[in-house]
Every structure is written in C-alpha cells, then in structure tokens.
Design an enzyme around this catalytic site. Structure first.
Site, PDB file in Angstrom:
ATOM      1  N   GLU A 162      -0.282  -2.041 -11.441  1.00 26.61           N
ATOM      2  CA  GLU A 162       0.038  -0.921 -10.564  1.00 26.61           C
ATOM      3  C   GLU A 162       0.318   0.302 -11.434  1.00 26.61           C
ATOM      4  O   GLU A 162       1.444   0.564 -11.825  1.00 26.61           O
ATOM      5  CB  GLU A 162       1.263  -1.225  -9.693  1.00 26.61           C
ATOM      6  CG  GLU A 162       1.588  -0.098  -8.733  1.00 26.61           C
ATOM      7  CD  GLU A 162       3.096   0.065  -8.505  1.00 26.61           C
ATOM      8  OE1 GLU A 162       3.458   0.682  -7.494  1.00 26.61           O
ATOM      9  OE2 GLU A 162       3.895  -0.388  -9.343  1.00 26.61           O
ATOM     10  N   ASP A 172       3.941  -4.974 -11.722  1.00 25.93           N
ATOM     11  CA  ASP A 172       4.610  -3.840 -11.089  1.00 25.93           C
ATOM     12  C   ASP A 172       4.922  -2.752 -12.108  1.00 25.93           C
ATOM     13  O   ASP A 172       5.270  -3.036 -13.258  1.00 25.93           O
ATOM     14  CB  ASP A 172       5.911  -4.345 -10.445  1.00 25.93           C
ATOM     15  CG  ASP A 172       6.693  -3.240  -9.777  1.00 25.93           C
ATOM     16  OD1 ASP A 172       6.211  -2.722  -8.756  1.00 25.93           O
ATOM     17  OD2 ASP A 172       7.775  -2.876 -10.287  1.00 25.93           O
TER      18      ASP A 172
END
Length: 478
Positions: free
Chosen positions: A282, A258
């Site tokens: 990400e 993330d």
C-alpha cells in the site's frame, strides 16, 4: 491503513517488460471512421488464477487458466464487532470461488491495542490470533484463532489463496518504560505479550541506537526499527518469525503490506526473499514513477493508485481521455494491483464503469467487499469477473477516446481471442467502427447489453455499440 481516522486501541511474478506508448494511425477503410490507436506494449501473463465462471467451475472449485485472477478484499472499515467476521467470510467462500474469485485479502488478524474492537491496524501481539486473553479480550474483532484457521482451510479447499494484511511499520499497546534515547517514558515495553513471541523494548523502536528515524512514522505510535537485526530476525529470519509463522503455521499464501511509505522497500524485498508468497504494498501515491520504483525495489506488486485517480477523473468528471495517461498496469501488469475502492478510500461514484475498466484490462483486479455484497449489482460484477477470467488476454491497444467514450482491445494470447471493451459515459447510445483482430468472424457482446451479432469484415473492421452510461465487451461468438 485508515488514512482519515484511526481506532486507537500474478500471482506469479513474470519478466519485467518496459512499456512504450506508440501513437499510430489506423488505415481508414471506405465509409469507416478514422481512429487513433495507442498500443501499450506489455506482455500478458497466463499464469494467474482463472475461472470458467459461475456454473462452469470444476466441482465448485476455483480453476486456473488464461485470463488472470481476481482478488476479493474480504472486509471494510468497521465491520461488525462481536467476533463473527471470520465465520461471515467463510460462509461466502464457496460462492466467491464459483464466481471466479481466486484470492481473499483479510484484515490484520492478530490482537491489537483495542482488543475486540480494533480493526487490527494498531498491532500488539503478532502471534495472538484470538487465543490469548490480553487487551481486554480473547477473541479479536473478527473472531477466534480456530475460526480464522477454519476460514483459511475452507478457502484452500476451494483452491483459493488467502492474503494477510501485515502492519509492520508501527506497534501499539505496549507498557510505559524509561527510554534513555528520548529521556522520557515511552510506550515501548512489549516484553509481556501473551504469546511470549517477539518481545520488544525501546531499542526496537526509533529513536534508538540505530538512529533517530526511518522513512516515516504513523499516528504517533512507536515506530518499529527494521535496521535492528533483532527485529529483522523476529519479522522474517527465525523459523518462528512472524512471516514464517503466518505462512507455515497459519497457512497464509501472501501479504498485503500496510503503509509501506513508513519503511524502505528493502524490508518487503527481504521478507519476500526469505519467505515467498504473493505480496502487494500500500504505497498511497498517484505518481506512477514512484509506484514503479517501489515495486521494483521491493520485488512486490503495488496498488495502482495512479489508475485509481485517473478512473475518478475519467468516470466522475467526464474526461475519459484521462485513461490515456500513464498507470502502473501499463508499466508492468505483473506488479499492478488495480482497484475501484477499498476500506480507506472510496471516491469513485461511477463504479460499474470503473469495474468494467479494471476487469477488462491488465493488472490484478481487486473487488471491494461492500461493492460486491451490498452496493452494486452482483450479477453484473460476476459477468465482468467471468469476462476477465475467460477473455481478458493479451496486450492492450487503446482504439478510441474522447470525453465520453473509450474503446480498447485486448489482443489475445496463446489461442485465446481477447476482447474489445467499449465504455460509454454519455446519456445516449453510441456506435463506432473499430478494427479488431478477427477477420470475417461473428462477434457478440458478452455483457448481454447489446443484441447485435455483427460479422467482422475481411479487413477486421466492424461496427459495435454501447448503451448510455454503460459498457459492452465484444469477442468471438464461441
């Protein structure tokens, strides 16, 4: 990470090939259309998971082969709370396996600040999977540790992999403590985490003795300091580090990192070198140069946001010429994870055309849970998954584009014939002559949209068609 609001509380890497885009003119055959062809010189990878499709799987299990794998994002933002989500996903695993889906990406699985109501992106205790009473609950929003382990076991029984969503940029839910580096109290005391593992204090977060900041902070949460050897040891170094515990004890097979803008790519690179497993970052950036830079330095796949925004321009704004532009999958398909929507962003409206694009092109395609289970036609998606797994082999040649039409050829690999995909964003049927790799052979549309069964000419040219606002996928009738 949820970018618009936040609740407080292939799979094998191959050789990296550079890409060259060469414009060339296809020789015009008598009575045929002149077509400009752009060839994307990237190598097909034949080691990612593959399925023979619904009804053809072996003993109901996912089977690997030439077409590549498909990833299911097994959640969406604000899935129902109450601790039932792990069981919900477990109940779908066999059907997903039968459809040809080879891996599942799960939400952050450990206890977060908002306890039973958190989506997990505000982590407190990396080792509490719903088995300790802290932050107001025993279970997480998704369920208990026992239920999570049962889900992972079930997926492995189906020959599927499971990827953990890892949030290591920031933490939340610590207690207040005096911080000599800020001269104030900060919420950085994690010495009392219920698992007793990875206790943290102010020197494990910026600013501290290692500096004032790193690449980025998020949402005002304490920003974890990866420069601190103590933090490194607990994240990936120790035998019971977060990474090794997730892989060796919880049996996760890979990682979705993330908010990787918040720390250097060396963090993911070092994690991968120490622990292994599939990984994707990400990096929310449409600049393909930035995506490629990060993927190479992190030794990781990256979500292809360049393709995502180009698909929105193409399918929602009537400009299929945008698909000629550069994307991560064209730079390196081994490190490109393509997607149409996810828990953070959902801007593409003409989704079936977008799924037809990513499931016939290179890269590692992701299917969003709600698109598959709730919003789109599951039968059509299963058909595209089957086509991807069985026919989508070889490098890519873009044969024709205009505002409304896009035709590309996958050139086949190792005896697999490849395919031709025709996407039509207009309101009427379209037909075009195109050059295939098949001489004097019958082909058909594997979507079933067209009932044509044309035979290619000796020079490999053939006329194909596509329904309005739809797509067709052509390959040898075998």
């Amino acid at each position: 990470m949820k970018k618009t609001h936040f609740l407080l509380s292939f799979l094998a890497l191959g050789l990296i090939n550079s890409c060259q885009n060469n414009d060339e003119m296809v020789d015009q055959s008598p009575g045929q259309l002149e077509i400009h062809s752009k060839t994307v010189n990237v190598t097909t990878h034949d080691g990612r998971p593959f399925s023979t499709g619904s009804g053809n799987s072996v003993n109901g299990k996912f089977v690997s082969g030439p077409g590549g794998g498909v990833l299911m994002q097994g959640f969406y933002w604000d899935v129902p709370d109450g601790g039932n989500w792990w069981d919900t996903v477990k109940g779908k695993v066999t059907d997903w396996s039968n459809a040809g889906i080879g891996a599942i990406w799960l939400p952050p699985a450990s206890k977060a600040q908002n306890g039973a109501y958190s989506m997990g992106y505000d982590p407190t205790d990396y080792y509490d999977f719903g088995n300790f009473n802290q932050n107001g609950s025993v279970e997480t929003r998704f369920g208990s540790r026992t239920e999570l382990e049962a889900l992972i076991t079930k997926a492995h029984t189906e020959n599927m992999q499971v990827y953990a969503d890892i949030v290591i940029n920031h933490n939340s839910g610590g207690q207040s403590q005096a911080n000599p580096f800020t001269g104030t109290n900060t919420w950085t005391d994690f010495s009392g985490v219920a698992s007793g593992k990875f206790p943290r204090s102010y020197n494990d977060f910026y600013k501290n003795s290692y500096g004032n900041n790193d690449e980025g902070a998020f949402g005002g949460f304490p920003d974890l300091c990866h420069a601190n050897p103590y933090v490194q040891d607990w994240l990936w170094g120790r035998d019971d580090s977060v990474a090794k515990y997730y892989k060796n004890v919880m049996k996760f097979d890979g990682w979705r990192f993330d908010y990787v803008k918040g720390f250097g790519p060396w963090v993911v690179n070092t994690w991968n070198a120490n622990v292994g497993g599939f990984s994707v970052g990400e990096l929310w950036d449409s600049n393909v140069n930035t995506l490629e830079w990060w993927a190479n330095n992190a030794n990781s796949s990256v979500f292809d946001f360049a393709a995502y925004y180009k698909m929105d321009e193409a399918f929602d704004n009537g400009n299929l010429n945008a698909l000629n532009d550069d994307m991560m999958w064209k730079r390196n398909p081994y490190k490109a994870v393509t997607f149409v929507s996810n828990h953070d962003t959902d801007i593409i409206n003409n989704k079936m055309l977008a799924y037809a694009y990513i499931l016939t092109h290179e890269g590692y395609p992701t299917i969003f849970y709600r698109d598959y289970e709730e919003w789109l036609n599951k039968e059509r998606l299963n058909n595209l998954i089957w086509i991807h797994n069985n026919k989508a082999t070889g490098n890519t040649s873009i044969l024709y584009t205009d505002n409304d039409e896009y035709i590309a050829r996958r050139n086949g690999y190792n005896g697999n014939p490849g395919l031709v995909v025709y996407i039509n964003n207009s309101s009427s049927w379209q037909e075009r002559w195109i050059q295939t790799n098949w001489a004097s052979q019958q082909i058909k549309d594997f979507t079933g949209s067209s009932n044509w069964y044309p035979t290619t000419q000796g020079d490999k040219w053939v006329k194909i068609q596509c329904a309005p606002n739809s797509y067709s996928v052509w390959s040898l009738n075998q």
